[in-house]
Write an enzyme that holds these catalytic residues in place. Sequence first.
Site, PDB file in Angstrom:
ATOM      1  N   PHE A 121      -8.712 -31.240 -17.012  1.00 22.21           N
ATOM      2  CA  PHE A 121      -7.540 -30.369 -17.083  1.00 22.21           C
ATOM      3  C   PHE A 121      -6.675 -30.591 -15.833  1.00 22.21           C
ATOM      4  O   PHE A 121      -7.177 -31.021 -14.793  1.00 22.21           O
ATOM      5  CB  PHE A 121      -8.015 -28.912 -17.175  1.00 22.21           C
ATOM      6  CG  PHE A 121      -6.938 -27.908 -17.452  1.00 22.21           C
ATOM      7  CD1 PHE A 121      -6.364 -27.829 -18.710  1.00 22.21           C
ATOM      8  CD2 PHE A 121      -6.511 -27.029 -16.466  1.00 22.21           C
ATOM      9  CE1 PHE A 121      -5.360 -26.897 -18.967  1.00 22.21           C
ATOM     10  CE2 PHE A 121      -5.519 -26.095 -16.714  1.00 22.21           C
ATOM     11  CZ  PHE A 121      -4.943 -26.028 -17.978  1.00 22.21           C
TER      12      PHE A 121
ATOM     13  N   THR B  14      -5.539 -28.883 -13.383  1.00 21.63           N
ATOM     14  CA  THR B  14      -5.933 -28.297 -12.095  1.00 21.63           C
ATOM     15  C   THR B  14      -7.251 -28.856 -11.576  1.00 21.63           C
ATOM     16  O   THR B  14      -7.636 -28.558 -10.435  1.00 21.63           O
ATOM     17  CB  THR B  14      -6.073 -26.771 -12.212  1.00 21.63           C
ATOM     18  OG1 THR B  14      -7.053 -26.464 -13.215  1.00 21.63           O
ATOM     19  CG2 THR B  14      -4.748 -26.119 -12.558  1.00 21.63           C
ATOM     20  N   LYS B  15      -7.953 -29.661 -12.379  1.00 20.93           N
ATOM     21  CA  LYS B  15      -9.274 -30.140 -11.973  1.00 20.93           C
ATOM     22  C   LYS B  15      -9.168 -31.285 -10.960  1.00 20.93           C
ATOM     23  O   LYS B  15      -8.090 -31.681 -10.546  1.00 20.93           O
ATOM     24  CB  LYS B  15     -10.074 -30.557 -13.213  1.00 20.93           C
ATOM     25  CG  LYS B  15     -10.360 -29.418 -14.184  1.00 20.93           C
ATOM     26  CD  LYS B  15     -11.132 -28.299 -13.525  1.00 20.93           C
ATOM     27  CE  LYS B  15     -11.783 -27.338 -14.522  1.00 20.93           C
ATOM     28  NZ  LYS B  15     -10.859 -26.639 -15.400  1.00 20.93           N
ATOM     29  N   ASN B  16     -10.320 -31.834 -10.586  1.00 23.84           N
ATOM     30  CA  ASN B  16     -10.362 -32.809  -9.491  1.00 23.84           C
ATOM     31  C   ASN B  16      -9.733 -34.157  -9.858  1.00 23.84           C
ATOM     32  O   ASN B  16      -9.416 -34.949  -8.970  1.00 23.84           O
ATOM     33  CB  ASN B  16     -11.791 -33.000  -9.018  1.00 23.84           C
ATOM     34  CG  ASN B  16     -12.342 -31.731  -8.374  1.00 23.84           C
ATOM     35  OD1 ASN B  16     -11.605 -30.771  -8.158  1.00 23.84           O
ATOM     36  ND2 ASN B  16     -13.615 -31.720  -8.073  1.00 23.84           N
TER      37      ASN B  16
END
Length: 373
Positions: A177, A179-181
């Site tokens: 997603f 916002t993920k790393n």
Amino acid sequence: MLPYGRQSVSEEDIEAVTAILRGDWLTTGPTVDAFEQALSDLVGGHRAVSCTSGTAALHIAYAAAGVGAGDEVVTTPMTFVATASGASLLGAKVVFADVEEDTALLDPAAVDALVTDRTKVVAAVDYAGHPADYAVLQPIADRVGALTLADAAHSIGGSAGGRPVGDLADLTTLSFFPTKNLTTAEGGAVVAKDAAIAQRAHEFHFVGLMRDADRFRIKDEGPWHQEVHEFGLNYRLTDLQCAFGLSQLRRLAGFKQRRAEITARYNAALADVDGLRLPVRREGVDPAWHLYPVRILEDRRREVFEKMRASGIGVQVNYIPVYWHPVYADLGYRRGMCPNAEAFYAEELSLPLFPDLTDDQVDQVVETLIGIL
């Protein structure tokens, strides 16, 4: 509004995606294979199956593990609902075990008290990017014949005991997603140590389709033939998204380093602030920090949340205990089951954390928070 998380997209990312648009394959092509191989290389050499989201990855993983009616899945309530709902959708009973008071990670002692011969999977969550204690969870699961699952939506690129995320549990799920790393816009993956489980995961995410002639039950069709032996869904990731993911993977080490620098800056600036507890890190763990979750004491979390938002700082709360959701309350789950998780939720506030966050913006967050406290 300064967001609590956001993607970092480079010109190289854009070029990687546009190259696919100029090519022959938009989906189910060679870039999917290349992305899955790159993920495998990152997570210890185990097979990786890409898919459309972290939620899909959990559904696939539970299906590949054979979870169904009559089974139990022991998991944490301190997570996004999909960690539990993927098992519920397959007919399993979800058993919520409490978390450790300081880390908000699944507590092995609580799991040990709840597993039975009906336990099919013990599913931990690498909350905020800090891997759970799989070295302790694995023998508990092994004792009752269950599999371990790491919901590593927050932790790709991290490690524990010198082993990478993806090599810590029998099954690992990832999320890409924004916002993920790292991101593929929407996307996820399942990593499985067992080759047969990995193949089941692949077929489930491919509508159940199987093209292995040695397993065909209809023997007299032509070379076009394919069969479905178990139901599946179309959870396939596209070549477009996998090209984006491959480009992002090349930047993952830099993303992780910048997240660690921001975390260290927050730690140094907030260490002696009254009314605040900071996240902890276990010895031997190298987190890939996805969140910076502070605890606001003295019953002031909502006040601080609203004042931070009013000041243009996009804080977030992660997460409401899963069994508080009406869908689980309607099944008979009641508040009070996991007191550590509920106490953590009552105080948790996630500060902005993403690779493009500048030092000046970190200082702005700190100054605003201290001013409110």
